[in-house]
Design a protein around this motif. Structure first.
Motif, PDB file in Angstrom:
ATOM      1  N   THR A 195       0.872  -1.174   0.000  1.00 24.98           N
ATOM      2  CA  THR A 195       0.000   0.000   0.000  1.00 24.98           C
ATOM      3  C   THR A 195       0.906   1.221   0.000  1.00 24.98           C
ATOM      4  O   THR A 195       1.679   1.422   0.921  1.00 24.98           O
ATOM      5  CB  THR A 195      -0.908   0.008   1.244  1.00 24.98           C
ATOM      6  OG1 THR A 195      -0.114  -0.001   2.420  1.00 24.98           O
ATOM      7  CG2 THR A 195      -1.821  -1.202   1.242  1.00 24.98           C
ATOM      8  N   ALA A 196       0.813   1.991  -1.053  1.00 22.64           N
ATOM      9  CA  ALA A 196       1.779   3.074  -1.217  1.00 22.64           C
ATOM     10  C   ALA A 196       1.063   4.337  -1.664  1.00 22.64           C
ATOM     11  O   ALA A 196      -0.011   4.312  -2.251  1.00 22.64           O
ATOM     12  CB  ALA A 196       2.842   2.677  -2.243  1.00 22.64           C
ATOM     13  N   GLY A 197       1.702   5.453  -1.383  1.00 19.86           N
ATOM     14  CA  GLY A 197       1.164   6.731  -1.801  1.00 19.86           C
ATOM     15  C   GLY A 197       1.927   7.847  -1.138  1.00 19.86           C
ATOM     16  O   GLY A 197       2.961   7.623  -0.498  1.00 19.86           O
ATOM     17  N   PRO A 198       1.439   9.083  -1.252  1.00 20.06           N
ATOM     18  CA  PRO A 198       2.131  10.217  -0.628  1.00 20.06           C
ATOM     19  C   PRO A 198       1.901  10.228   0.881  1.00 20.06           C
ATOM     20  O   PRO A 198       0.833   9.860   1.372  1.00 20.06           O
ATOM     21  CB  PRO A 198       1.481  11.430  -1.284  1.00 20.06           C
ATOM     22  CG  PRO A 198       0.106  10.961  -1.677  1.00 20.06           C
ATOM     23  CD  PRO A 198       0.269   9.515  -2.045  1.00 20.06           C
ATOM     24  N   ILE A 199       2.932  10.633   1.620  1.00 13.09           N
ATOM     25  CA  ILE A 199       2.782  10.847   3.057  1.00 13.09           C
ATOM     26  C   ILE A 199       2.015  12.151   3.258  1.00 13.09           C
ATOM     27  O   ILE A 199       2.211  13.128   2.526  1.00 13.09           O
ATOM     28  CB  ILE A 199       4.165  10.891   3.725  1.00 13.09           C
ATOM     29  CG1 ILE A 199       4.852   9.523   3.569  1.00 13.09           C
ATOM     30  CG2 ILE A 199       4.047  11.257   5.204  1.00 13.09           C
ATOM     31  CD1 ILE A 199       6.276   9.490   4.061  1.00 13.09           C
ATOM     32  N   ALA A 200       1.117  12.166   4.236  1.00 12.49           N
ATOM     33  CA  ALA A 200       0.227  13.313   4.444  1.00 12.49           C
ATOM     34  C   ALA A 200       1.022  14.597   4.667  1.00 12.49           C
ATOM     35  O   ALA A 200       2.031  14.602   5.379  1.00 12.49           O
ATOM     36  CB  ALA A 200      -0.695  13.055   5.626  1.00 12.49           C
ATOM     37  N   LEU A 201       0.551  15.670   4.068  1.00  5.94           N
ATOM     38  CA  LEU A 201       1.210  16.964   4.187  1.00  5.94           C
ATOM     39  C   LEU A 201       1.357  17.381   5.647  1.00  5.94           C
ATOM     40  O   LEU A 201       2.420  17.860   6.065  1.00  5.94           O
ATOM     41  CB  LEU A 201       0.418  18.019   3.417  1.00  5.94           C
ATOM     42  CG  LEU A 201       0.861  19.474   3.569  1.00  5.94           C
ATOM     43  CD1 LEU A 201       2.270  19.677   3.039  1.00  5.94           C
ATOM     44  CD2 LEU A 201      -0.125  20.414   2.864  1.00  5.94           C
ATOM     45  N   ALA A 202       0.299  17.206   6.437  1.00  5.61           N
ATOM     46  CA  ALA A 202       0.350  17.613   7.845  1.00  5.61           C
ATOM     47  C   ALA A 202       1.438  16.861   8.592  1.00  5.61           C
ATOM     48  O   ALA A 202       2.160  17.440   9.416  1.00  5.61           O
ATOM     49  CB  ALA A 202      -1.009  17.382   8.510  1.00  5.61           C
ATOM     50  N   GLU A 203       1.591  15.566   8.316  1.00  5.35           N
ATOM     51  CA  GLU A 203       2.627  14.775   8.986  1.00  5.35           C
ATOM     52  C   GLU A 203       4.016  15.248   8.603  1.00  5.35           C
ATOM     53  O   GLU A 203       4.905  15.354   9.456  1.00  5.35           O
ATOM     54  CB  GLU A 203       2.467  13.293   8.638  1.00  5.35           C
ATOM     55  CG  GLU A 203       3.498  12.401   9.297  1.00  5.35           C
ATOM     56  CD  GLU A 203       3.343  10.941   8.942  1.00  5.35           C
ATOM     57  OE1 GLU A 203       4.283  10.167   9.232  1.00  5.35           O
ATOM     58  OE2 GLU A 203       2.297  10.560   8.375  1.00  5.35           O
ATOM     59  N   ILE A 204       4.220  15.530   7.334  1.00  3.59           N
ATOM     60  CA  ILE A 204       5.517  16.027   6.878  1.00  3.59           C
ATOM     61  C   ILE A 204       5.857  17.338   7.585  1.00  3.59           C
ATOM     62  O   ILE A 204       6.979  17.541   8.061  1.00  3.59           O
ATOM     63  CB  ILE A 204       5.509  16.206   5.352  1.00  3.59           C
ATOM     64  CG1 ILE A 204       5.421  14.843   4.657  1.00  3.59           C
ATOM     65  CG2 ILE A 204       6.752  16.970   4.884  1.00  3.59           C
ATOM     66  CD1 ILE A 204       5.213  14.923   3.156  1.00  3.59           C
ATOM     67  N   LYS A 205       4.888  18.233   7.693  1.00  2.91           N
ATOM     68  CA  LYS A 205       5.120  19.509   8.367  1.00  2.91           C
ATOM     69  C   LYS A 205       5.457  19.305   9.840  1.00  2.91           C
ATOM     70  O   LYS A 205       6.383  19.936  10.375  1.00  2.91           O
ATOM     71  CB  LYS A 205       3.890  20.401   8.227  1.00  2.91           C
ATOM     72  CG  LYS A 205       3.695  21.011   6.836  1.00  2.91           C
ATOM     73  CD  LYS A 205       2.510  21.966   6.841  1.00  2.91           C
ATOM     74  CE  LYS A 205       2.399  22.727   5.533  1.00  2.91           C
ATOM     75  NZ  LYS A 205       1.278  23.701   5.560  1.00  2.91           N
ATOM     76  N   PHE A 206       4.702  18.443  10.514  1.00  2.26           N
ATOM     77  CA  PHE A 206       4.970  18.179  11.930  1.00  2.26           C
ATOM     78  C   PHE A 206       6.389  17.665  12.130  1.00  2.26           C
ATOM     79  O   PHE A 206       7.105  18.091  13.045  1.00  2.26           O
ATOM     80  CB  PHE A 206       3.969  17.170  12.485  1.00  2.26           C
ATOM     81  CG  PHE A 206       2.578  17.708  12.684  1.00  2.26           C
ATOM     82  CD1 PHE A 206       2.365  19.034  13.045  1.00  2.26           C
ATOM     83  CD2 PHE A 206       1.471  16.888  12.516  1.00  2.26           C
ATOM     84  CE1 PHE A 206       1.081  19.533  13.220  1.00  2.26           C
ATOM     85  CE2 PHE A 206       0.191  17.379  12.697  1.00  2.26           C
ATOM     86  CZ  PHE A 206      -0.010  18.697  13.050  1.00  2.26           C
ATOM     87  N   ASP A 207       6.793  16.728  11.287  1.00  2.58           N
ATOM     88  CA  ASP A 207       8.116  16.125  11.449  1.00  2.58           C
ATOM     89  C   ASP A 207       9.231  17.130  11.163  1.00  2.58           C
ATOM     90  O   ASP A 207      10.244  17.175  11.880  1.00  2.58           O
ATOM     91  CB  ASP A 207       8.257  14.909  10.537  1.00  2.58           C
ATOM     92  CG  ASP A 207       7.410  13.725  11.000  1.00  2.58           C
ATOM     93  OD1 ASP A 207       6.798  13.814  12.083  1.00  2.58           O
ATOM     94  OD2 ASP A 207       7.362  12.708  10.275  1.00  2.58           O
TER      95      ASP A 207
END
Length: 290
Positions: A63-75
């Protein structure tokens, strides 16, 4: 040309933990927090190529796809809070140009890291057709573009070059005709020797709130799911929770600089080189030394 990703021998820091000349820009230092020379951030768990022996084993994602924008920002924000400075951040995939929010990711990263070298590592296949807003963000935020030159990429090189020149974007390209493998199934290698020989010993990965010693953590976890292998990947040894308040940043930094138990699965002295290939059914032997 050196591979600016550090994946074919271009190390970022030396064995004495000092920065190698010409690899990173000058950094700010603080008495309160360590500064980090480099980390990579995969932002997409899928790719538009299916390379044999992919270093990150992204061709093993069910199962693949883009990582959520909000998660990327948090990290990204958490890393900015933990470290006084980061000299160099690279956005990877999979294929990072497949992320639908890439322009916003780049804008936010530049806001958090105003003097950091920000770099996108891409196979370049989407550049001729990519949204103009992404190219505008790359130029406006001074993002470096590193293109891995696989065979399909070179077939589109004239179109890639024309699109980037029209947008006023400089880029680097490294031809990649060969891959190599060096994993073993059993942890029977000397971790100190493996770490000393590793071209990726400072290529730390930021992925889903975890900082990892290298991309092998991702590969091992995926191979365990896909092939039923028994690789051990241990929290606070091979990867660290960046939101764990009990984990001091100085401790995290020091542990990432040194060998871990995971290094026992790598044998760089016996590494095997094979021609780049794409589009075939993956096998465990694509990743594992005989």
């Amino acid at each position: 040309m050196d591979d600016v990703a550090g994946k074919t021998g271009g190390k970022i820091i030396g064995r004495d933990h000092t920065f190698l000349p010409g690899r990173v820009h000058k950094m700010r230092f603080s008495a309160d927090k360590p500064s980090l020379p480099y980390f990579e951030m995969p932002i997409v768990d899928s790719c538009n190529l299916n390379c044999k022996g992919c270093l990150f084993a992204y061709n093993q994602e069910e199962t693949a796809g883009p990582i959520a924008l909000a998660e990327i920002k948090f990290d990204l924000k958490q890393m900015a809070d933990r470290f006084a400075d980061v000299a160099w951040i690279r956005f990877l995939g999979g294929e990072p140009l497949m992320h639908p929010d890439l322009a916003e990711i780049l804008s936010y990263a530049r806001m958090l890291y105003p003097t950091t070298i920000l770099d996108i590592c891409t196979n370049g296949l989407l550049i001729p057709s990519i949204d103009e807003a992404v190219l505008e963000a790359i130029k406006a935020h001074h993002i470096s573009l590193h293109i891995s030159g696989y065979q399909p990429t070179y077939q589109l090189l004239d179109r890639i070059d024309a699109r980037l020149k029209a947008a006023g974007i400089e880029y680097h390209i490294l031809r990649r005709d060969e891959f190599y493998k060096f994993y073993t199934l059993e942890p029977d290698n000397d971790p100190v020797q493996s770490h000393a020989a590793c071209p990726s010993c400072a290529c730390w990965e930021l992925y889903h709130g975890r900082i990892m010693k290298c991309s092998a953590v991702l590969a091992f976890e995926k191979m365990n799911r896909q092939f039923g292998t028994k690789y051990q990947v241990i929290k606070n040894e091979d990867w660290f929770d960046i939101y764990d308040e009990s984990l001091k940043t100085s401790e995290l930094y020091e542990k990432c600089l040194n060998p871990s138990q995971m290094c026992r699965y790598c044998n760089l002295k016996r590494k095997e080189t094979f021609p780049w290939a794409c589009g075939q059914k993956e096998k465990l032997s694509d990743y594992i030394l005989e």
